[in-house]
Design a protein around this motif. Sequence first.
Motif, PDB file in Angstrom:
ATOM      1  N   LEU A  49     -79.989 -74.202 -73.791  1.00 42.07           N
ATOM      2  CA  LEU A  49     -79.354 -72.849 -73.947  1.00 42.07           C
ATOM      3  C   LEU A  49     -80.476 -71.832 -74.181  1.00 42.07           C
ATOM      4  CD1 LEU A  49     -76.991 -70.858 -74.722  1.00 42.07           C
ATOM      5  CD2 LEU A  49     -77.391 -71.380 -77.118  1.00 42.07           C
ATOM      6  N   VAL A  50     -81.530 -72.117 -74.837  1.00 43.25           N
ATOM      7  CA  VAL A  50     -82.650 -71.217 -74.981  1.00 43.25           C
ATOM      8  C   VAL A  50     -83.262 -70.822 -73.841  1.00 43.25           C
ATOM      9  CG1 VAL A  50     -84.983 -70.921 -76.051  1.00 43.25           C
ATOM     10  CG2 VAL A  50     -83.107 -71.862 -77.429  1.00 43.25           C
ATOM     11  N   PRO A  51     -83.468 -71.665 -72.589  1.00 49.80           N
ATOM     12  CA  PRO A  51     -84.118 -71.173 -71.550  1.00 49.80           C
ATOM     13  C   PRO A  51     -83.093 -70.197 -70.859  1.00 49.80           C
ATOM     14  CG  PRO A  51     -84.459 -73.491 -71.700  1.00 49.80           C
ATOM     15  CD  PRO A  51     -83.771 -73.117 -72.763  1.00 49.80           C
ATOM     16  N   LEU A  52     -82.046 -70.256 -71.002  1.00 53.02           N
ATOM     17  CA  LEU A  52     -80.797 -69.479 -70.380  1.00 53.02           C
ATOM     18  C   LEU A  52     -80.846 -68.142 -70.918  1.00 53.02           C
ATOM     19  CD1 LEU A  52     -77.895 -71.500 -69.802  1.00 53.02           C
ATOM     20  CD2 LEU A  52     -79.353 -70.846 -68.317  1.00 53.02           C
ATOM     21  N   LEU A  53     -81.123 -68.090 -72.235  1.00 55.17           N
ATOM     22  CA  LEU A  53     -81.205 -66.741 -72.987  1.00 55.17           C
ATOM     23  C   LEU A  53     -82.767 -66.476 -73.419  1.00 55.17           C
ATOM     24  CD1 LEU A  53     -78.592 -67.646 -75.597  1.00 55.17           C
ATOM     25  CD2 LEU A  53     -78.170 -66.328 -73.594  1.00 55.17           C
ATOM     26  N   TYR A  54     -83.559 -66.900 -72.732  1.00 58.16           N
ATOM     27  CA  TYR A  54     -85.014 -66.811 -72.955  1.00 58.16           C
ATOM     28  C   TYR A  54     -85.354 -65.065 -72.930  1.00 58.16           C
ATOM     29  CZ  TYR A  54     -90.043 -67.302 -73.445  1.00 58.16           C
ATOM     30  OH  TYR A  54     -91.300 -67.415 -73.999  1.00 58.16           O
ATOM     31  N   ASP A  55     -85.016 -64.462 -71.808  1.00 58.30           N
ATOM     32  CA  ASP A  55     -85.295 -63.076 -71.566  1.00 58.30           C
ATOM     33  C   ASP A  55     -84.762 -62.321 -72.664  1.00 58.30           C
ATOM     34  OD1 ASP A  55     -86.722 -63.603 -69.134  1.00 58.30           O
ATOM     35  OD2 ASP A  55     -85.126 -63.163 -67.868  1.00 58.30           O
ATOM     36  N   GLU A  56     -83.462 -62.530 -73.100  1.00 61.92           N
ATOM     37  CA  GLU A  56     -82.796 -61.711 -73.984  1.00 61.92           C
ATOM     38  C   GLU A  56     -83.770 -61.903 -75.507  1.00 61.92           C
ATOM     39  OE1 GLU A  56     -78.541 -61.990 -74.223  1.00 61.92           O
ATOM     40  OE2 GLU A  56     -78.533 -63.068 -72.392  1.00 61.92           O
ATOM     41  N   LEU A  57     -83.990 -63.327 -75.764  1.00 66.85           N
ATOM     42  CA  LEU A  57     -84.726 -63.719 -76.888  1.00 66.85           C
ATOM     43  C   LEU A  57     -86.462 -62.894 -77.012  1.00 66.85           C
ATOM     44  CD1 LEU A  57     -83.895 -67.185 -77.079  1.00 66.85           C
ATOM     45  CD2 LEU A  57     -83.413 -65.370 -78.726  1.00 66.85           C
ATOM     46  N   ARG A  58     -86.874 -62.772 -75.591  1.00 71.65           N
ATOM     47  CA  ARG A  58     -88.074 -62.105 -75.495  1.00 71.65           C
ATOM     48  C   ARG A  58     -87.673 -60.534 -75.707  1.00 71.65           C
ATOM     49  NH1 ARG A  58     -92.784 -63.410 -74.133  1.00 71.65           N
ATOM     50  NH2 ARG A  58     -93.303 -61.476 -73.156  1.00 71.65           N
TER      51      ARG A  58
ATOM     52  N   GLY B 155     -76.373 -78.961 -87.517  1.00 68.56           N
ATOM     53  CA  GLY B 155     -75.185 -78.607 -87.646  1.00 68.56           C
ATOM     54  C   GLY B 155     -74.632 -77.059 -87.495  1.00 68.56           C
ATOM     55  N   ALA B 156     -75.558 -76.151 -87.049  1.00 68.67           N
ATOM     56  CA  ALA B 156     -75.151 -74.874 -87.033  1.00 68.67           C
ATOM     57  C   ALA B 156     -74.175 -74.721 -85.664  1.00 68.67           C
ATOM     58  CB  ALA B 156     -76.341 -73.882 -86.622  1.00 68.67           C
ATOM     59  N   SER B 157     -73.124 -73.677 -86.051  1.00 69.36           N
ATOM     60  CA  SER B 157     -72.321 -73.584 -84.895  1.00 69.36           C
ATOM     61  C   SER B 157     -72.170 -72.309 -84.466  1.00 69.36           C
ATOM     62  CB  SER B 157     -70.833 -74.212 -85.174  1.00 69.36           C
ATOM     63  OG  SER B 157     -70.472 -73.702 -86.148  1.00 69.36           O
ATOM     64  N   TRP B 158     -72.607 -71.755 -83.511  1.00 65.78           N
ATOM     65  CA  TRP B 158     -72.559 -70.393 -82.853  1.00 65.78           C
ATOM     66  C   TRP B 158     -71.351 -70.168 -82.208  1.00 65.78           C
ATOM     67  CZ3 TRP B 158     -77.527 -72.824 -82.614  1.00 65.78           C
ATOM     68  CH2 TRP B 158     -78.176 -72.639 -83.566  1.00 65.78           C
ATOM     69  N   GLU B 159     -70.359 -69.278 -82.224  1.00 61.84           N
ATOM     70  CA  GLU B 159     -69.307 -69.181 -81.495  1.00 61.84           C
ATOM     71  C   GLU B 159     -69.365 -68.221 -80.242  1.00 61.84           C
ATOM     72  OE1 GLU B 159     -66.409 -70.315 -82.486  1.00 61.84           O
ATOM     73  OE2 GLU B 159     -67.344 -71.349 -84.278  1.00 61.84           O
ATOM     74  N   THR B 160     -70.276 -67.360 -80.201  1.00 61.02           N
ATOM     75  CA  THR B 160     -70.459 -66.558 -79.050  1.00 61.02           C
ATOM     76  C   THR B 160     -71.741 -66.156 -78.710  1.00 61.02           C
ATOM     77  OG1 THR B 160     -70.318 -64.416 -80.394  1.00 61.02           O
ATOM     78  CG2 THR B 160     -68.153 -65.456 -79.401  1.00 61.02           C
ATOM     79  N   ARG B 161     -72.191 -65.678 -77.660  1.00 62.33           N
ATOM     80  CA  ARG B 161     -73.737 -65.287 -77.259  1.00 62.33           C
ATOM     81  C   ARG B 161     -74.084 -64.283 -78.416  1.00 62.33           C
ATOM     82  NH1 ARG B 161     -76.323 -63.979 -72.047  1.00 62.33           N
ATOM     83  NH2 ARG B 161     -74.495 -64.657 -71.065  1.00 62.33           N
ATOM     84  N   ALA B 162     -73.231 -63.307 -78.762  1.00 59.16           N
ATOM     85  CA  ALA B 162     -73.464 -62.510 -79.811  1.00 59.16           C
ATOM     86  C   ALA B 162     -74.020 -63.149 -80.988  1.00 59.16           C
ATOM     87  CB  ALA B 162     -72.494 -61.092 -79.906  1.00 59.16           C
ATOM     88  N   HIS B 163     -73.160 -63.980 -81.229  1.00 58.05           N
ATOM     89  CA  HIS B 163     -73.201 -64.591 -82.829  1.00 58.05           C
ATOM     90  C   HIS B 163     -74.626 -65.489 -82.786  1.00 58.05           C
ATOM     91  CE1 HIS B 163     -71.650 -67.952 -85.505  1.00 58.05           C
ATOM     92  NE2 HIS B 163     -72.074 -66.811 -86.270  1.00 58.05           N
TER      93      HIS B 163
ATOM     94  N   ASP C 149     -71.867 -70.499 -68.551  1.00 56.57           N
ATOM     95  CA  ASP C 149     -72.892 -71.772 -69.014  1.00 56.57           C
ATOM     96  C   ASP C 149     -73.330 -71.521 -70.314  1.00 56.57           C
ATOM     97  OD1 ASP C 149     -73.245 -72.313 -66.268  1.00 56.57           O
ATOM     98  OD2 ASP C 149     -74.972 -71.257 -65.715  1.00 56.57           O
ATOM     99  N   VAL C 150     -73.422 -70.408 -70.939  1.00 59.01           N
ATOM    100  CA  VAL C 150     -73.629 -69.896 -72.109  1.00 59.01           C
ATOM    101  C   VAL C 150     -72.672 -70.715 -73.219  1.00 59.01           C
ATOM    102  CG1 VAL C 150     -74.036 -68.425 -74.096  1.00 59.01           C
ATOM    103  CG2 VAL C 150     -75.258 -68.124 -71.932  1.00 59.01           C
ATOM    104  N   ALA C 151     -71.293 -70.090 -72.896  1.00 57.25           N
ATOM    105  CA  ALA C 151     -70.130 -70.729 -73.552  1.00 57.25           C
ATOM    106  C   ALA C 151     -70.186 -72.204 -73.584  1.00 57.25           C
ATOM    107  CB  ALA C 151     -68.940 -70.295 -73.052  1.00 57.25           C
ATOM    108  N   ARG C 152     -70.344 -72.768 -72.245  1.00 60.77           N
ATOM    109  CA  ARG C 152     -70.410 -74.402 -72.279  1.00 60.77           C
ATOM    110  C   ARG C 152     -71.362 -74.882 -73.341  1.00 60.77           C
ATOM    111  NH1 ARG C 152     -73.528 -77.294 -69.885  1.00 60.77           N
ATOM    112  NH2 ARG C 152     -74.368 -75.560 -68.068  1.00 60.77           N
ATOM    113  N   LEU C 153     -72.777 -74.291 -73.296  1.00 58.29           N
ATOM    114  CA  LEU C 153     -73.788 -74.958 -73.923  1.00 58.29           C
ATOM    115  C   LEU C 153     -73.358 -74.690 -75.461  1.00 58.29           C
ATOM    116  CD1 LEU C 153     -76.740 -73.974 -71.894  1.00 58.29           C
ATOM    117  CD2 LEU C 153     -75.662 -76.503 -72.495  1.00 58.29           C
ATOM    118  N   LEU C 154     -72.798 -73.585 -75.850  1.00 57.02           N
ATOM    119  CA  LEU C 154     -72.386 -73.496 -77.290  1.00 57.02           C
ATOM    120  C   LEU C 154     -71.457 -74.230 -77.786  1.00 57.02           C
ATOM    121  CD1 LEU C 154     -72.512 -69.430 -77.496  1.00 57.02           C
ATOM    122  CD2 LEU C 154     -73.848 -70.890 -78.432  1.00 57.02           C
ATOM    123  N   GLU C 155     -70.462 -74.418 -76.751  1.00 58.54           N
ATOM    124  CA  GLU C 155     -69.250 -75.430 -77.266  1.00 58.54           C
ATOM    125  C   GLU C 155     -69.871 -76.762 -77.495  1.00 58.54           C
ATOM    126  OE1 GLU C 155     -65.844 -77.123 -78.124  1.00 58.54           O
ATOM    127  OE2 GLU C 155     -66.060 -74.863 -77.721  1.00 58.54           O
TER     128      GLU C 155
END
Length: 195
Positions: free
Chosen positions: A27-36, A70-78, A8-14
């Motif tokens: 994307l942000v709701p999917l990664l919200y726990d990690e961001l918190r 126009g930001a483009s992040w390649e991976t979750r880590a990026h 899901d994260v990869a699809r949204l980053l794409e």
Amino acid sequence: MTQAPSADVARLLEALRGGDAAALDALVPLLYDELRTLAHRQRRRWVGDDTLDTTALVHETYLKLADRHGASWETRAHFMAAAAQAMRHVLINYARDRRTRKRGGASVRVPLDSVEAQEGEADEEEELLLALDTALRELERANARQGRIVECRFFAGMSIAETALALGVSTASVSRGWALAQVRLYEAVRRELRR
């Protein structure tokens, strides 16, 4: 903390790389726990005014990320490295604004006997954060990769392997860069705090 499914994260980053601005909102709701978790780590590191709590820091970070057209992040880590950088900027701006207010900007008269002793600790933490930012900017000018390594390792709390993945370099390069950056930052922060 549970991680969002990688697919899901990869699809949204794409989708973001393809220009779909709404993908960030998904994307942000999917990664919200990690961001918190990342924001909480930063809040624990810096004592200060509690009005910028973990949730507020995550929300301010989202606004900074959303403003990067126009930001483009390649991976979750990026993406998480970019979020750590945005959090750093939010915290630095917040500390600068507080210092400006204390030094006369929007000043309010307060009797000296009502100032709490804890304010001194918060002031020292703000000065350290601002000194670190100045030192990090100096490091980034001298060696941009080392600056990014510090953001990933210190601000995002990433491991050597996660940092290597986020930056697209080898773990050996990250280890060397991290060791050198720590020495440079230590000296630069000491120099800055003596001013």
